[in-house]
Design a protein around this motif. Structure first.
Motif, short mmCIF file in Angstrom:
data_model
loop_
_atom_site.label_atom_id
_atom_site.label_comp_id
_atom_site.label_asym_id
_atom_site.label_seq_id
_atom_site.Cartn_x
_atom_site.Cartn_y
_atom_site.Cartn_z
N THR A 215 34.84 70.16 16.56
CA THR A 215 33.80 70.45 17.54
C THR A 215 34.46 70.68 18.90
N ILE B 239 22.82 63.84 26.02
CA ILE B 239 21.52 64.51 25.92
C ILE B 239 21.39 65.18 24.56
N MET B 240 22.42 65.88 24.12
CA MET B 240 22.37 66.58 22.84
C MET B 240 22.23 65.59 21.68
N LYS B 241 22.85 64.44 21.79
CA LYS B 241 22.75 63.44 20.76
C LYS B 241 21.31 62.91 20.69
N VAL C 109 26.05 65.82 28.95
CA VAL C 109 25.48 66.82 28.04
C VAL C 109 25.57 66.34 26.59
N LYS C 110 26.71 65.74 26.22
CA LYS C 110 26.86 65.22 24.86
C LYS C 110 25.80 64.15 24.57
N VAL D 161 18.61 64.55 21.59
CA VAL D 161 17.79 65.64 21.07
C VAL D 161 17.91 65.73 19.55
N SER D 162 19.13 65.58 19.04
CA SER D 162 19.34 65.69 17.59
C SER D 162 18.74 64.52 16.84
N SER E 48 33.74 70.42 23.14
CA SER E 48 32.91 69.95 24.25
C SER E 48 33.54 70.45 25.54
#
Length: 60
Positions: free
Chosen positions: A21, A53-55, A50-51, A57-58, A23
């Motif tokens: 991945t 927030i994305m976590k 951001v990581k 969201v997922s 970042s």
């Protein structure tokens, strides 16, 4: 190189699966800092924000 060794190495590589991945953080010169240390620090903080927030969201 011996053909047997080549075949074994080729087969070994095919059996290993890895996920990669990427970042990325960012910072803007003068707006976020005036030296490398400050700019890297801000970029690092943004990347982890951001990581996070994305976590979240997922997981939703």
């Amino acid at each position: 190189m011996n053909d047997t060794i080549k075949n074994e190495l080729n087969n070994y590589g095919e059996s290993i699966k890895q996920e990669v991945t990427l970042s990325i953080g960012y910072s803007i010169y003068l707006q976020d800092g005036q030296n490398n240390s400050d700019l890297l620090s801000i970029a690092d903080k943004i990347m982890y924000k951001v990581k996070s927030i994305m976590k979240e969201v997922s997981l939703s």
